[in-house]
Scaffold this motif. Sequence first.
Motif, mmCIF file in Angstrom:
data_model
loop_
_atom_site.group_PDB
_atom_site.id
_atom_site.type_symbol
_atom_site.label_atom_id
_atom_site.label_comp_id
_atom_site.label_asym_id
_atom_site.label_seq_id
_atom_site.Cartn_x
_atom_site.Cartn_y
_atom_site.Cartn_z
ATOM 1 N N ILE A 51 0.832 -1.632 -0.047
ATOM 2 C CA ILE A 51 -0.388 0.332 -0.044
ATOM 3 C C ILE A 51 0.782 1.213 -0.268
ATOM 4 N N LEU A 52 1.951 1.240 0.887
ATOM 5 C CA LEU A 52 2.895 2.579 1.169
ATOM 6 C C LEU A 52 3.595 3.074 0.010
ATOM 7 N N PHE A 115 -3.669 -0.498 6.671
ATOM 8 C CA PHE A 115 -4.646 0.059 6.236
ATOM 9 C C PHE A 115 -5.056 -0.668 5.244
ATOM 10 N N HIS A 116 -6.192 -0.511 5.914
ATOM 11 C CA HIS A 116 -7.489 -1.816 4.774
ATOM 12 C C HIS A 116 -7.408 -1.357 3.232
ATOM 13 N N SER A 117 -7.207 -0.307 3.004
ATOM 14 C CA SER A 117 -6.841 0.589 1.383
ATOM 15 C C SER A 117 -5.963 1.623 1.500
ATOM 16 N N LYS A 118 -5.598 1.636 0.005
ATOM 17 C CA LYS A 118 -4.795 2.380 0.126
ATOM 18 C C LYS A 118 -5.379 4.102 0.285
ATOM 19 N N PHE A 121 -5.285 5.055 3.908
ATOM 20 C CA PHE A 121 -3.913 5.420 4.315
ATOM 21 C C PHE A 121 -3.199 6.820 3.767
ATOM 22 N N ILE A 122 -4.233 7.571 2.458
ATOM 23 C CA ILE A 122 -4.425 8.716 2.021
ATOM 24 C C ILE A 122 -5.325 10.480 2.970
ATOM 25 N N ASP A 123 -6.704 8.940 3.581
ATOM 26 C CA ASP A 123 -6.904 9.832 4.059
ATOM 27 C C ASP A 123 -6.300 10.000 5.327
ATOM 28 N N VAL A 124 -5.523 9.681 6.285
ATOM 29 C CA VAL A 124 -5.107 9.278 7.786
ATOM 30 C C VAL A 124 -4.535 10.564 6.924
ATOM 31 N N VAL A 125 -3.299 10.046 6.513
ATOM 32 C CA VAL A 125 -2.139 11.215 6.138
ATOM 33 C C VAL A 125 -2.343 12.883 5.625
ATOM 34 N N GLU A 126 -3.840 13.144 4.788
ATOM 35 C CA GLU A 126 -4.321 13.929 4.990
ATOM 36 C C GLU A 126 -4.699 14.476 6.278
ATOM 37 N N VAL A 127 -5.255 14.105 7.040
ATOM 38 C CA VAL A 127 -5.861 14.377 8.020
ATOM 39 C C VAL A 127 -4.991 15.235 9.464
#
Length: 158
Positions: A51-52, A115-118, A121-127
């Motif tokens: 994912i990363l 993380f369940h999906s890409k 991960f994007i949502d977490v990092v963006e927040v």
Amino acid sequence: MGSFVLPTMKTKREVDTFLMNTLDKVAVLRFSGKYSPSSTSNIDCVLLDDILCKVSREVSKFAEIALVDADAEEIQVYVKYFDITLFPSTVFFFNTYHMKMNSGSADHTKWVGSFHSKQDFIDVVEVIFRGAMNGKLIVGCPLPPDRIPKFQLLFNDI
């Protein structure tokens, strides 16, 4: 597969340099230990690496990602400081400040598990990035509770 694209750090100096040089972006450190064929955390580490790697280009405007070998002798100072006992564990920083996230667990210092999906991960990092830009050191998790890995905390000396 994941370790081909992302840098893997094995010394404290490499981690410190990475954190000091990642300015105005979220520094994502993914800690993992030895892979054992029978371990379920092995599967989580491989999934998270995948994912990363896939998402590193998409988040490159607001995040830098690096892998950390938690078995390396010099990295033990970070492993102990963040109480990393389960792998994979992901820790977030912004301009060298440790960013925390309230995900409904007792531990806000790191993300434990994959993380369940890409997009998760994007949502977490963006927040985390948006919160950091507004001067916050702790943010709320944007994911619904069913997509947050569950684990039982075991504290030493209790």
